[in-house]
Design a protein around this motif. Structure first.
Motif, PDB file in Angstrom:
ATOM      1  N   LEU A   1       0.457  -7.049   4.868  1.00 35.22           N
ATOM      2  CA  LEU A   1       0.299  -5.707   4.403  1.00 35.22           C
ATOM      3  C   LEU A   1       1.834  -5.067   4.723  1.00 35.22           C
ATOM      4  CD1 LEU A   1      -1.080  -2.855   3.380  1.00 35.22           C
ATOM      5  CD2 LEU A   1      -1.454  -2.708   6.047  1.00 35.22           C
ATOM      6  N   SER A   2       2.345  -4.440   3.661  1.00 28.87           N
ATOM      7  CA  SER A   2       3.651  -3.702   3.695  1.00 28.87           C
ATOM      8  C   SER A   2       2.945  -2.160   3.260  1.00 28.87           C
ATOM      9  CB  SER A   2       4.608  -3.976   2.678  1.00 28.87           C
ATOM     10  OG  SER A   2       5.025  -5.379   3.202  1.00 28.87           O
ATOM     11  N   VAL A   3       3.689  -1.310   3.934  1.00 30.35           N
ATOM     12  CA  VAL A   3       3.269   0.329   3.885  1.00 30.35           C
ATOM     13  C   VAL A   3       4.766   0.810   3.060  1.00 30.35           C
ATOM     14  CG1 VAL A   3       2.815   2.511   4.368  1.00 30.35           C
ATOM     15  CG2 VAL A   3       1.584   0.564   5.428  1.00 30.35           C
ATOM     16  N   LEU A   4       4.845   1.359   1.755  1.00 28.39           N
ATOM     17  CA  LEU A   4       5.717   1.908   0.889  1.00 28.39           C
ATOM     18  C   LEU A   4       6.124   3.130   1.510  1.00 28.39           C
ATOM     19  CD1 LEU A   4       7.812   1.514  -1.026  1.00 28.39           C
ATOM     20  CD2 LEU A   4       5.996   2.588  -2.801  1.00 28.39           C
ATOM     21  N   SER A   5       7.364   3.175   2.103  1.00 27.26           N
ATOM     22  CA  SER A   5       7.700   4.553   2.600  1.00 27.26           C
ATOM     23  C   SER A   5       8.307   5.466   1.257  1.00 27.26           C
ATOM     24  CB  SER A   5       8.932   4.570   3.352  1.00 27.26           C
ATOM     25  OG  SER A   5       9.739   5.710   3.723  1.00 27.26           O
ATOM     26  N   GLY A   6       8.096   6.947   1.677  1.00 25.40           N
ATOM     27  CA  GLY A   6       8.483   7.743   0.680  1.00 25.40           C
ATOM     28  C   GLY A   6       9.768   7.874   0.368  1.00 25.40           C
ATOM     29  N   LEU A   7      10.694   7.520   1.531  1.00 30.28           N
ATOM     30  CA  LEU A   7      12.116   7.316   1.349  1.00 30.28           C
ATOM     31  C   LEU A   7      12.472   6.109   0.247  1.00 30.28           C
ATOM     32  CD1 LEU A   7      13.003   7.449   5.172  1.00 30.28           C
ATOM     33  CD2 LEU A   7      13.150   9.258   3.393  1.00 30.28           C
ATOM     34  N   SER A   8      13.727   6.508  -0.554  1.00 28.57           N
ATOM     35  CA  SER A   8      14.120   5.610  -1.326  1.00 28.57           C
ATOM     36  C   SER A   8      15.786   5.466  -1.198  1.00 28.57           C
ATOM     37  CB  SER A   8      13.706   5.953  -2.763  1.00 28.57           C
ATOM     38  OG  SER A   8      14.248   7.276  -3.035  1.00 28.57           O
ATOM     39  N   GLY A   9      16.257   4.486  -1.722  1.00 27.38           N
ATOM     40  CA  GLY A   9      17.724   4.184  -1.731  1.00 27.38           C
ATOM     41  C   GLY A   9      18.392   4.274  -0.467  1.00 27.38           C
ATOM     42  N   ILE A  10      17.758   3.659   0.565  1.00 28.94           N
ATOM     43  CA  ILE A  10      18.035   3.235   1.954  1.00 28.94           C
ATOM     44  C   ILE A  10      18.108   1.741   2.335  1.00 28.94           C
ATOM     45  CG2 ILE A  10      17.801   4.104   4.522  1.00 28.94           C
ATOM     46  CD1 ILE A  10      16.635   6.579   3.596  1.00 28.94           C
ATOM     47  N   THR A  11      19.052   1.062   2.610  1.00 31.48           N
ATOM     48  CA  THR A  11      19.196  -0.055   2.763  1.00 31.48           C
ATOM     49  C   THR A  11      18.369  -0.376   4.307  1.00 31.48           C
ATOM     50  OG1 THR A  11      21.260   0.106   4.100  1.00 31.48           O
ATOM     51  CG2 THR A  11      21.240  -0.522   1.811  1.00 31.48           C
ATOM     52  N   ALA A  12      17.742  -1.570   4.506  1.00 32.62           N
ATOM     53  CA  ALA A  12      17.020  -1.846   5.554  1.00 32.62           C
ATOM     54  C   ALA A  12      18.001  -1.882   6.922  1.00 32.62           C
ATOM     55  CB  ALA A  12      16.547  -3.342   5.600  1.00 32.62           C
ATOM     56  N   GLY A  13      19.298  -2.117   6.706  1.00 33.53           N
ATOM     57  CA  GLY A  13      19.964  -2.135   8.048  1.00 33.53           C
ATOM     58  C   GLY A  13      20.200  -0.541   8.512  1.00 33.53           C
TER      59      GLY A  13
ATOM     60  N   VAL B   1       0.878  -1.067   0.046  1.00 32.03           N
ATOM     61  CA  VAL B   1       0.066  -0.141   0.065  1.00 32.03           C
ATOM     62  C   VAL B   1       0.647   1.153   0.063  1.00 32.03           C
ATOM     63  CG1 VAL B   1      -1.762   1.288   1.174  1.00 32.03           C
ATOM     64  CG2 VAL B   1      -1.927  -1.263   1.063  1.00 32.03           C
ATOM     65  N   ILE B   2       0.519   2.103  -0.744  1.00 32.58           N
ATOM     66  CA  ILE B   2       1.420   3.437  -0.991  1.00 32.58           C
ATOM     67  C   ILE B   2       0.690   4.544  -0.531  1.00 32.58           C
ATOM     68  CG2 ILE B   2       2.755   5.168  -2.434  1.00 32.58           C
ATOM     69  CD1 ILE B   2       2.521   2.457  -4.505  1.00 32.58           C
ATOM     70  N   PRO B   3       0.995   5.252   0.666  1.00 34.73           N
ATOM     71  CA  PRO B   3      -0.002   6.270   1.223  1.00 34.73           C
ATOM     72  C   PRO B   3       0.045   7.559   0.257  1.00 34.73           C
ATOM     73  CG  PRO B   3       1.727   5.449   2.782  1.00 34.73           C
ATOM     74  CD  PRO B   3       2.003   4.850   1.616  1.00 34.73           C
ATOM     75  N   GLY B   4      -1.039   8.057   0.210  1.00 31.21           N
ATOM     76  CA  GLY B   4      -1.191   9.310  -0.325  1.00 31.21           C
ATOM     77  C   GLY B   4      -2.209  10.292   0.180  1.00 31.21           C
ATOM     78  N   PRO B   5      -2.232  11.482  -0.517  1.00 29.69           N
ATOM     79  CA  PRO B   5      -3.531  12.308  -0.229  1.00 29.69           C
ATOM     80  C   PRO B   5      -4.910  11.428   0.020  1.00 29.69           C
ATOM     81  CG  PRO B   5      -2.221  13.299  -1.630  1.00 29.69           C
ATOM     82  CD  PRO B   5      -1.602  11.962  -1.928  1.00 29.69           C
ATOM     83  N   GLN B   6      -5.198  10.624  -0.984  1.00 28.57           N
ATOM     84  CA  GLN B   6      -6.452  10.166  -0.887  1.00 28.57           C
ATOM     85  C   GLN B   6      -6.195   8.651  -0.312  1.00 28.57           C
ATOM     86  OE1 GLN B   6      -7.188   9.645  -5.250  1.00 28.57           O
ATOM     87  NE2 GLN B   6      -8.204  11.658  -5.241  1.00 28.57           N
ATOM     88  N   LEU B   7      -5.268   8.200   0.226  1.00 27.20           N
ATOM     89  CA  LEU B   7      -5.005   6.982   1.027  1.00 27.20           C
ATOM     90  C   LEU B   7      -4.140   7.184   2.296  1.00 27.20           C
ATOM     91  CD1 LEU B   7      -6.081   4.057   0.998  1.00 27.20           C
ATOM     92  CD2 LEU B   7      -3.865   3.520  -0.410  1.00 27.20           C
ATOM     93  N   SER B   8      -4.546   7.839   3.339  1.00 23.78           N
ATOM     94  CA  SER B   8      -3.829   8.121   4.414  1.00 23.78           C
ATOM     95  C   SER B   8      -4.584   8.237   5.533  1.00 23.78           C
ATOM     96  CB  SER B   8      -2.953   9.574   4.034  1.00 23.78           C
ATOM     97  OG  SER B   8      -3.924  10.615   4.053  1.00 23.78           O
ATOM     98  N   GLY B   9      -3.840   8.368   6.796  1.00 29.51           N
ATOM     99  CA  GLY B   9      -4.539   8.399   8.016  1.00 29.51           C
ATOM    100  C   GLY B   9      -5.536   7.282   8.261  1.00 29.51           C
ATOM    101  N   GLU B  10      -6.863   7.730   8.843  1.00 26.94           N
ATOM    102  CA  GLU B  10      -7.738   6.699   9.112  1.00 26.94           C
ATOM    103  C   GLU B  10      -8.185   5.528   8.198  1.00 26.94           C
ATOM    104  OE1 GLU B  10     -10.032   4.843  12.054  1.00 26.94           O
ATOM    105  OE2 GLU B  10      -8.542   6.189  12.132  1.00 26.94           O
ATOM    106  N   ARG B  11      -8.229   6.139   6.836  1.00 24.67           N
ATOM    107  CA  ARG B  11      -8.354   5.296   5.639  1.00 24.67           C
ATOM    108  C   ARG B  11      -7.496   3.834   5.844  1.00 24.67           C
ATOM    109  NH1 ARG B  11      -9.606   6.562  -0.812  1.00 24.67           N
ATOM    110  NH2 ARG B  11     -10.934   4.421  -1.096  1.00 24.67           N
ATOM    111  N   LEU B  12      -6.037   4.457   5.715  1.00 21.63           N
ATOM    112  CA  LEU B  12      -5.073   3.533   5.907  1.00 21.63           C
ATOM    113  C   LEU B  12      -5.151   2.469   6.805  1.00 21.63           C
ATOM    114  CD1 LEU B  12      -2.473   2.117   4.297  1.00 21.63           C
ATOM    115  CD2 LEU B  12      -1.272   3.987   5.332  1.00 21.63           C
TER     116      LEU B  12
END
Length: 502
Positions: A269-281, A244-255
């Protein structure tokens, strides 16, 4: 027996008869056994255990014997054999040969700590021995064992170029159309992960750019059928994970409510963060006042790993120059005898913090190649500030062979020994290229440029400029000694393959 006050499990006779809940409870659910994770077998060396142990024994024992013999130690074979046995004993005692869960890094990240403990044990044993070894000699004798262990561990986890790992998760992507397109494109462009997109559910009526199956749409505003639409799409395409990718139409209580329904329906369920290029460690989750926080560790710029990287760079460069001296002499003779001009090509490049330095290469072009560059500007086959031509007429016959095998880069070991470059890092750019960089591209110069790197092992000149920048920025922010050793192992494969070298 249940706890007093706890909600009772719902069944057909106890759930409230509302229309919305009837739709939810009648929607197809993805059946998942909750014990799947618990029953999933741990991965371990298995039938490869003899090879792993053998790499530890020989990777430490053989170099240690050579160094000790060169230093004149009278019992070099015995000392090297004992040290290799102690090394394997430390690894076994710390369960490095035992089975591990999926996702564990194994020897890649644990080997340095094991090695320090190992050195400490040998130091204690050395104090009671009749013929102690000098500390400098001991470190030089034992360091290759650490490098071999890390290289074997990391190299075994990195995919061969052109191969595709078996996907472990069939993913249903949910979000607004532009973000869904971006996630689908990025997941489809790489093979070093365990996710394959099988379908997507956009928010709103906007169409997706690609050919991903769309089993349904979510309304622009929260609706009663959000959960049933997603569960139905997952059921139809046998998805085992909702991304699931949060956004203006899919955020907060709806998510939040969507996550409740998906989990009740058996779909992870996994939520995609807006951050990119960062390893899990580098990511550490936390919570505060009901908020979910992601702490991002800063990139490595100082500390023990930087010191170890510098030591590996200088030692590797000096040893490489010594071992490759006959080959370097043969290449120099071939260049000298087949074309006019100097053997080496010296060029000003921009290094760490945008400081200029002189980079050395074997000459692969005619002597006056730079004078003809302007005439070939219209033939440039790359985007961005780089200049590359697949069949450059300025390249000599010997030069084509050197470029194909990357042997023309070997004199840069001199730059590594001097500290201008590293064994692994971004490609060193020309001053005129840097003059056209934007702020994002300038971040490539935050670390020393490298003799090899992600660009080298991922396609080289076949990559677009933006792909090259993205790879370099990932390295700048996420490098580690283990990553460097893995990339050096992959460089041998890339050189053998020759793809993108021209």
């Amino acid at each position: 027996m249940g706890l007093a006050g706890a909600p009772r499990p719902r069944n057909a006779s106890t759930r409230p008869p509302s229309k919305e809940l009837e739709q939810l409870w009648s929607a197809p659910t993805v059946q998942r056994e909750r014990s799947d994770q618990a029953r999933r077998p741990r991965r371990g060396p298995g039938r490869h255990l003899p090879l792993v142990v053998g790499a530890d024994l020989l990777g430490l024992g053989v170099p240690a014997w050579l160094v000790l013999r060169a230093d004149g130690q009278p019992q070099a074979p015995l000392a090297a054999g004992a040290a290799s046995l102690v090394w394997c004993g430390v690894r076994a005692a710390r369960r490095r040969y035992a089975a591990r869960r999926p996702g564990d890094h194994g020897g890649a990240l644990t080997a340095p700590g094991d090695w320090l403990l190992f050195v400490g044990l040998l130091a204690v044993l050395g104090t009671v021995s009749a013929e102690p070894v000098r500390p400098v000699t001991a470190v030089l004798a034992l360091l290759p064992g650490l490098l071999v262990t890390v290289a074997v561990s990391v190299g075994s986890r990195l995919p061969w170029p052109g191969t595709r790992r078996r996907a472990k998760h069939r993913v249903l992507v949910v979000g607004e159309a532009p973000e869904v397109d971006r996630a689908v494109r990025l997941l489809g462009s790489r093979t070093d992960h365990a996710y394959t997109v099988v379908a997507a559910i956009p928010v709103g009526k906007a169409a997706l750019a690609g050919e991903t199956p769309v089993p349904g749409h979510l309304a622009p505003a929260p609706a009663d059928d959000d959960v049933s639409t997603v569960l139905g799409g997952a059921f139809a395409h046998d998805a085992d994970l909702a991304l699931v990718i949060p956004g203006p139409q899919l955020s907060g209580e709806r998510l939040r409510q969507l996550s409740w329904g998906l989990h009740d329906g058996g779909l992870p369920l996994s939520v995609l963060s807006g951050l990119s290029g960062i390893t899990a460690g580098r990511v550490r989750p936390a919570s505060a006042a009901g908020l979910t926080l992601l702490h991002i560790a800063p990139p490595l710029r100082r500390g023990p790993q930087m010191i170890l990287k510098g030591a590996v760079d200088r030692t590797g460069a000096v040893l490489g120059l010594a071992l490759l001296a006959p080959l370097l002499a043969l290449i120099a003779a071939a260049i000298r005898l087949t074309s006019d001009g100097p053997v080496f090509h010296r060029q000003t490049r921009q290094g760490q913090h945008n400081l200029p330095f002189t980079m050395w290469k074997f000459r692969t072009m005619v002597e006056d190649a730079e004078a003809h560059k302007a005439q070939l500007a219209t033939d440039n086959e790359t985007d961005g500030p780089m200049f590359k031509i697949r069949r450059d007429p300025r390249v000599t016959r010997v030069g084509r062979v050197l470029r194909r095998t990357s042997l023309d880069e070997l004199p840069q070991l001199l730059n590594v020994a001097r500290g201008d470059m590293s064994l692994v890092g971004p490609r060193p750019p020309l001053p005129e290229e840097v003059s056209r960089y934007d702020e994002r591209e300038l971040r490539r110069l935050a670390v020393r440029p490298g003799l090899t790197g992600l660009w080298q092992v991922s396609g080289r000149s076949d990559l677009s400029w933006q792909e090259t920048v993205s790879l370099d920025l990932w390295y700048v922010d996420n490098w580690s000694v283990a990553t460097d050793l893995g990339l050096m192992a992959r460089t041998l494969r890339a050189v053998t393959d020759g793809r993108g070298a021209y």
